[in-house]
Design a protein around this motif. Structure first.
Motif, PDB file in Angstrom:
ATOM      1  N   GLY A  34     -26.619   7.972   3.480  1.00  0.00           N
ATOM      2  CA  GLY A  34     -27.872   8.019   4.173  1.00  0.00           C
ATOM      3  C   GLY A  34     -28.786   9.031   3.424  1.00  0.00           C
ATOM      4  O   GLY A  34     -29.717   9.432   3.672  1.00  0.00           O
ATOM      5  N   ALA A  35     -27.955   9.950   2.503  1.00  0.00           N
ATOM      6  CA  ALA A  35     -28.711  10.936   1.870  1.00  0.00           C
ATOM      7  C   ALA A  35     -29.665  10.537   0.974  1.00  0.00           C
ATOM      8  O   ALA A  35     -29.651   9.603   0.095  1.00  0.00           O
ATOM      9  CB  ALA A  35     -27.831  12.284   1.240  1.00  0.00           C
ATOM     10  N   ALA A  86     -34.239   7.219  -3.310  1.00  0.00           N
ATOM     11  CA  ALA A  86     -33.678   6.183  -2.514  1.00  0.00           C
ATOM     12  C   ALA A  86     -32.340   6.827  -1.809  1.00  0.00           C
ATOM     13  O   ALA A  86     -31.777   7.872  -1.963  1.00  0.00           O
ATOM     14  CB  ALA A  86     -33.169   5.261  -3.228  1.00  0.00           C
ATOM     15  N   ARG A  87     -32.016   6.246  -0.531  1.00  0.00           N
ATOM     16  CA  ARG A  87     -30.877   6.766   0.369  1.00  0.00           C
ATOM     17  C   ARG A  87     -29.567   5.859  -0.119  1.00  0.00           C
ATOM     18  O   ARG A  87     -29.466   4.679  -0.349  1.00  0.00           O
ATOM     19  CB  ARG A  87     -31.291   6.119   1.661  1.00  0.00           C
ATOM     20  CG  ARG A  87     -32.394   7.337   2.141  1.00  0.00           C
ATOM     21  CD  ARG A  87     -32.722   6.906   3.828  1.00  0.00           C
ATOM     22  NE  ARG A  87     -34.063   7.746   4.039  1.00  0.00           N
ATOM     23  CZ  ARG A  87     -33.700   8.907   4.114  1.00  0.00           C
ATOM     24  NH1 ARG A  87     -32.989   9.736   4.183  1.00  0.00           N
ATOM     25  NH2 ARG A  87     -35.146   9.642   4.771  1.00  0.00           N
ATOM     26  N   LEU A  88     -28.632   6.967   0.010  1.00  0.00           N
ATOM     27  CA  LEU A  88     -27.372   6.063  -0.503  1.00  0.00           C
ATOM     28  C   LEU A  88     -26.708   5.215   0.672  1.00  0.00           C
ATOM     29  O   LEU A  88     -26.916   5.660   1.852  1.00  0.00           O
ATOM     30  CB  LEU A  88     -26.403   7.480  -0.742  1.00  0.00           C
ATOM     31  CG  LEU A  88     -26.602   8.168  -2.051  1.00  0.00           C
ATOM     32  CD1 LEU A  88     -25.768   9.455  -2.210  1.00  0.00           C
ATOM     33  CD2 LEU A  88     -26.593   7.400  -3.221  1.00  0.00           C
ATOM     34  N   THR A  89     -26.048   4.357   0.212  1.00  0.00           N
ATOM     35  CA  THR A  89     -25.351   3.398   1.198  1.00  0.00           C
ATOM     36  C   THR A  89     -24.115   3.909   1.762  1.00  0.00           C
ATOM     37  O   THR A  89     -23.389   3.522   2.729  1.00  0.00           O
ATOM     38  CB  THR A  89     -25.348   1.836   1.043  1.00  0.00           C
ATOM     39  OG1 THR A  89     -24.562   1.812  -0.364  1.00  0.00           O
ATOM     40  CG2 THR A  89     -26.883   1.344   0.776  1.00  0.00           C
ATOM     41  N   SER A  90     -23.274   4.906   0.864  1.00  0.00           N
ATOM     42  CA  SER A  90     -22.208   5.403   1.173  1.00  0.00           C
ATOM     43  C   SER A  90     -21.984   6.821   0.451  1.00  0.00           C
ATOM     44  O   SER A  90     -22.757   7.022  -0.454  1.00  0.00           O
ATOM     45  CB  SER A  90     -20.982   4.355   0.474  1.00  0.00           C
ATOM     46  OG  SER A  90     -21.405   4.356  -0.964  1.00  0.00           O
ATOM     47  N   ALA A  91     -21.149   7.531   0.967  1.00  0.00           N
ATOM     48  CA  ALA A  91     -20.952   8.919   0.204  1.00  0.00           C
ATOM     49  C   ALA A  91     -20.533   8.730  -1.146  1.00  0.00           C
ATOM     50  O   ALA A  91     -19.701   7.829  -1.758  1.00  0.00           O
ATOM     51  CB  ALA A  91     -20.046   9.453   1.245  1.00  0.00           C
ATOM     52  N   VAL A  92     -20.765   9.597  -1.837  1.00  0.00           N
ATOM     53  CA  VAL A  92     -20.604   9.681  -3.276  1.00  0.00           C
ATOM     54  C   VAL A  92     -20.071  11.135  -3.728  1.00  0.00           C
ATOM     55  O   VAL A  92     -20.545  12.236  -3.210  1.00  0.00           O
ATOM     56  CB  VAL A  92     -21.855   9.501  -4.150  1.00  0.00           C
ATOM     57  CG1 VAL A  92     -21.268   9.808  -5.679  1.00  0.00           C
ATOM     58  CG2 VAL A  92     -22.399   8.356  -3.973  1.00  0.00           C
TER      59      VAL A  92
END
Length: 432
Positions: free
Chosen positions: A421-422, A364-370
Motif C-alpha cells: 500500500g505504500a 504507484a502503490r505497491l500491492t505487496s511488501a518489498v
C-alpha cells in the motif's frame, strides 16, 4: 510516450517522457559539437551518492548540445531550442467545417451554380438568399453567414431548403486556433509527430532544435558470445542487443555498438577516437583483473563524476567526463544492474544533453511488501494489473532479464523496504 505504464499511474506527477525511434545520420553535421558550459554537480567523485543524488548529478553534469536547424522530416525526436510561434493565423481564412452549402442570410436559398473546393480559387461573393455547394476545408465565399450541412439540406426546383442557423454555424473562422505570433509550444518541448504537424500547419519548413544526443555503445568482456548457445563457460551477450534500443527510447540517437572483449588497448582507442555525444560501456566497472575501464579513464585524464551509487542492483555504475567534455556512462555487466544504471544515470543525462527538463517523478502503490536493502535504494521490476498499482515480479535477480522483460516499470524501494500500500516512485520502461 515511452511506456504503456503511463496510462495506469493514477498518481502520476507530470507528463510522460517522449520516446523516439533511432534515425540515420542524414542531415546531421559530422563531428562532435563544441561543448557548452556544464552544470555544476556539487559533489565530490570519491563519495558514493544515494540514488536520487546520483540522478540529480547526472542531469546537472550534462552540457546541453548546441542548437541546429533541421527540416521537418528530420526533426522527429529532437527538442525545440526556441518557442514555436505561429507564422500565420490558423486557420488562415474562414473555412467550411464540413461538406454542405455556404449560405447567405435566411433560407430558402437559390443556388448560384458551381461549387467551392478546398484549395480552389476564391468563389464569387454571396448575397442574401444565395447558396453554393462547398467542401470541408474550403475557403468560404465573401458574404457567407453559415454552412448548411449536406445531411440537413434538400434541393428542390433550384432552391435549397434547410433549418434556420445561427450566424457562423459550421464555419471555422480565421484565427480560431491561433493568431500570427502566438506561442504554440515552449522551448525544450520534444518534437512528436503531432508537434511536427502543428509546425507544418503554422508555416514552418525547418526548426531550430537541440539534437538528439549521438550515443556509442562499447560492449566489453571476453566471456561473451554474440551468436549461438552458451558453451565452454561463455555466455550470450544480452546487453549489446538491448542497450542501443534502450538509449534510443530514452532520447538518444545510437550510432554504433562495438564489441571489444577485454582488450584494454582497443577500449582506450575506442574512447579516445569516439565522435559521439555520449559513450556507454557495458561491463568492466568493477575492479577485477580484466576490468580496465577505470584505469583507462584515469590515463585519458577523464574526470570521474560518480564512481558508484548506493543502489541495488547496479552499485558499481559510473559517470565520467572525458577531457573534450563528452560524458561516459559505465554500465555494470549484469543485465538488471545495467538497466538500473541506464535509468539512474543515462536517462537524466540525456535529458540534460538535449536541454529538456529533468525526468518527471511518478508514483504507484505497491500491492505487496518489498524487502529493502539496509542502506541502499533498491530498483525492483513491477507489473501493473490495476490502475495506479505496482506488483513486484519474479525472476528479478541482478543477472536476470526474465522479470524485467515482463515488467512495465521499476519501483524505487527506499532503504529498509516498503510496506504493501505504500506509494513509491516508479520508472517507466520502454514499450517498443
Amino acid at each position: 510516450m515511452i511506456d504503456d505504464f503511463d496510462d495506469a499511474l493514477a498518481l502520476a506527477n507530470g507528463p510522460g517522457r517522449a520516446g523516439a525511434a533511432a534515425e540515420g545520420p542524414a542531415g546531421e553535421a559530422a563531428g562532435a559539437p563544441a561543448p557548452g558550459p556544464r552544470r555544476p554537480t556539487g559533489r565530490a567523485a570519491h563519495e558514493t551518492p544515494g540514488w536520487e543524488a546520483a540522478r540529480a548529478t547526472a542531469y546537472r553534469a550534462a552540457r546541453p548540445l548546441p542548437p541546429r536547424r533541421l527540416p521537418l522530416d528530420l526533426a522527429l525526436g529532437h527538442t525545440l531550442a526556441a518557442p514555436l510561434t505561429a507564422l500565420t493565423d490558423l486557420p488562415a481564412f474562414d473555412t467550411a467545417a464540413m461538406d454542405g452549402w455556404a449560405v447567405a442570410g435566411p433560407g430558402p436559398w437559390r443556388l448560384t451554380g458551381g461549387q467551392v473546393l478546398a484549395g480552389g480559387p476564391a468563389a464569387v461573393p454571396l448575397t442574401d438568399g444565395e447558396a453554393v455547394p462547398i467542401a470541408t476545408g474550403a475557403r468560404t465565399p465573401e458574404g457567407t453567414t453559415a454552412v448548411l450541412r449536406s445531411e440537413d439540406g434538400k434541393v428542390a426546383e433550384g432552391q435549397l431548403h434547410g433549418p434556420g442557423m445561427q450566424p457562423g454555424a459550421n464555419v471555422r473562422p480565421r484565427g480560431q486556433e491561433c493568431r500570427t505570433g502566438a506561442e504554440l509550444l515552449p522551448a525544450r518541448t520534444p518534437l512528436t509527430p503531432a508537434a511536427l504537424g502543428l509546425a507544418a500547419a503554422a508555416g514552418y519548413d525547418q526548426l531550430t532544435v537541440r539534437p538528439r544526443p549521438r550515443a556509442e555503445v562499447l560492449v566489453l568482456g571476453d566471456e561473451l558470445l554474440f551468436r549461438g548457445l552458451p558453451q565452454e563457460g561463455r555466455i550470450r551477450d544480452a546487453l549489446g542487443p538491448m542497450t542501443a534500443p534502450w538509449l534510443a527510447a530514452l532520447g538518444a540517437q545510437p550510432l554504433v555498438t562495438r564489441r571489444l572483449g577485454d582488450d584494454a588497448e582497443a577500449l582506450r582507442e575506442a574512447i579516445a577516437t569516439s565522435r559521439a555525444d555520449l559513450i556507454v560501456t557495458t561491463g568492466s566497472t568493477a575492479r577485477g583483473p580484466v576490468d580496465h575501464l577505470r584505469a583507462i579513464l584515469a590515463e585519458l585524464g577523464a574526470e570521474l563524476l560518480i564512481g558508484g551509487v548506493a543502489v541495488r542492483p547496479g552499485h558499481p555504475m559510473l559517470l565520467a567526463e572525458l577531457p573534450g567534455g563528452v560524458p561516459l556512462i559505465g554500465l555494470p555487466g549484469n543485465p538488471l544492474a545495467a538497466v538500473s544504471a541506464l535509468l539512474t544515470l543515462a536517462e537524466p543525462l540525456l535529458c540534460g544533453l538535449a536541454d529538456r527538463p529533468a525526468p518527471a517523478e511518478r508514483h504507484a502503490r505497491l500491492t505487496s511488501a518489498v524487502r529493502g536493502h539496509p542502506t541502499d535504494t533498491r530498483l525492483v521490476p513491477v507489473s501493473c494489473r490495476e490502475l495506479g498499482e505496482a506488483s513486484p515480479v519474479t525472476y528479478a535477480g541482478p543477472a536476470m532479464l526474465r522479470g524485467i522483460a515482463a515488467a512495465c516499470a521499476l519501483a524505487v524501494i527506499p532503504p529498509g523496504g516498503a510496506e504493501a500500500g505504500a506509494a513509491v516512485a516508479v520508472l517507466g520502461l520502454p514499450a517498443t
